[in-house]
Design an enzyme around this catalytic site. Structure first.
Site: not given
Ligand SMILES: NC(=O)c1ccc[n+]([C@@H]2O[C@H](COP(=O)([O-])OP(=O)(O)OC[C@H]3O[C@@H](n4cnc5c(N)ncnc54)[C@H](O)[C@@H]3O)[C@@H](O)[C@H]2O)c1
Length: 364
Positions: A121, A143, A185, A231, A241, A245, A249, A252, A256, A269
């Site tokens: 955990r 994340k 980025e 960041k 988010e 946040r 994107n 993005h 994607h 990417h």
């Protein structure tokens, strides 16, 4: 050396950006009180480059250190890799007071972070990012997760590390293509919230585009530090988010789509993100959100830095359906982060397919 803080009350943590930071982490290990057992999770190609040295340094300070590897690439960012790593930690009898060090790019950080979040955990986690993308983005903000056959990053958790150690020396062994991807980025932070960073890139564009991190070490350290600070600031204000946040994107949704339409085999990417940011700027101009002169400045800086912003006509015409696979789709509606100037953005939920077709058909 720079130290930046991610402010999350009792889960706050420092990001250290420094040449040689990994060796210094080993030297101060005994003062950190993070258990006796350490698992360095990494890719096989990074064992000789960095992991062995870190292991030797940690063992000199009294830690019992194990190097656990899994193969690189999105196809190994899976629950199967996670299960194998968990089996090894259990066999080694890792306890809750022990520590995982994620040493590698964003994939290692995401997988090792996820393992750390679910083993007993949750055990101690230190992120040691070794790609530019991971240093400026992936290692910060908690994340973690893996891919599922039906999509990227669909399984995971939010799990903050105890610290992020970004050793900028590690960037010297990265390929120029990987470096340029991470740079997309960095450029993004300039576009969405940091005019000073945008100006800095403009001023140093000739050096940056050479992608020589050894010769221009101070420039690259500055780019990593400013990006990490951006960041950290965003994550400190919006960990889950629910608003700010989301601005990270920018480009993005388009990216994607481009990656999915080419089955993740043509574009890395960051390459897709650069094209995506160009398309977002075009869309913003069409929607009256952005002055054409600012769009031109955005395209100019990306071109100066060496990004290829072109898109084959056949590909651009096939993209539309792929946008609906985006995680930002809510109730079947697309959401686009759009620039409203250099350093500012808005989110639009009312982008019609006709507008998207117009943007996609105008790129060359
Ligand atoms: N968690 C987040 O917030 C977040 C944010 C952005 C991206 N990501 C994830 O990050 C991943 C991409 O990360 P990436 O771009 O770092 O790629 P990556 O992790 O695939 O690394 C690229 C390659 O470079 C190698 N490598 C790593 N460091 C090296 C070094 N110093 N020298 C030589 N080779 C090195 C790796 O072994 C790998 O083969 C994606 O899976 C993406 O989903 C996560």
């Amino acid at each position: 050396m720079s130290e930046i803080n991610v402010n999350l009350a009792d889960r706050s943590y420092p990001i250290v950006v420094e040449k040689g930071a990994i060796s210094r982490l080993a030297k101060r290990w005994h003062s950190l009180d993070l258990g006796t057992n350490v698992a360095i999770i990494t890719n096989p190609s990074l064992v000789n480059l960095y992991a062995n040295k870190l292991k030797t340094g940690l063992e000199r300070e009294g830690a019992k250190c194990h190097i656990l590897t899994f193969e690189p690439g999105e196809s190994h960012k899976t629950l199967a890799s996670v299960a194998e790593l968990l089996d090894t930690l259990l066999a080694l009898k890792f306890e809750r007071i022990d520590t995982i060090i994620a040493l590698g790019g964003g994939i290692v950080g995401d997988v090792a972070g996820f393992v750390a979040s679910i083993y007993l955990r949750g055990i101690h986690l230190i992120q040691c990012p070794t790609t530019l993308l991971a240093q400026v983005d992936a290692s910060i903000g908690g994340k973690t997760g893996v891919n599922h056959p039906t999509g990227k990053n669909l399984i995971g958790s939010f799990y903050q590390p105890l610290m992020v150690i970004s050793d900028t020396d590690t960037l010297s062994s990265l390929s120029k293509r990987e470096l340029l991807c991470g740079l997309a980025e960095v450029v993004k932070y300039g576009f969405i919230r940091d005019v000073a960073l945008f100006d800095y890139m403009y001023e140093h564009a000739a050096s940056i585009r050479e992608l020589n991190v050894t010769k221009d070490a101070s420039i690259w350290e500055h780019l990593v530090t400013r990006s990490a600070a951006n960041k950290a600031d965003v994550v400190s204000q919006d960990e889950r988010e629910s608003g700010l946040r989301e601005t990270l994107n920018l480009g993005h949704t388009f990216a994607h789509g481009i990656e999915a339409a080419t089955h993740y085999t043509v574009y890395l990417h960051g390459e897709a993100v650069a094209i995506g940011m160009r398309l977002a700027a075009d869309l913003a101009v069409l929607m009256g959100e952005l002055a054409a002169s600012d769009r031109d400045k955005m395209i100019q800086i990306m071109t100066l830095l060496g990004f290829d912003l072109s898109l084959e006509k056949r590909l651009s015409e096939s993209l539309l359906p792929y946008f609906y696979q985006d995680k930002k789709v809510r109730h079947g509606k697309l959401r686009f982060v759009l620039p409203t100037g250099i350093g500012s953005t808005t989110v639009r939920k009312d982008v019609s397919e006709d507008l998207l077709r117009a943007v996609l058909s105008s790129v060359v």
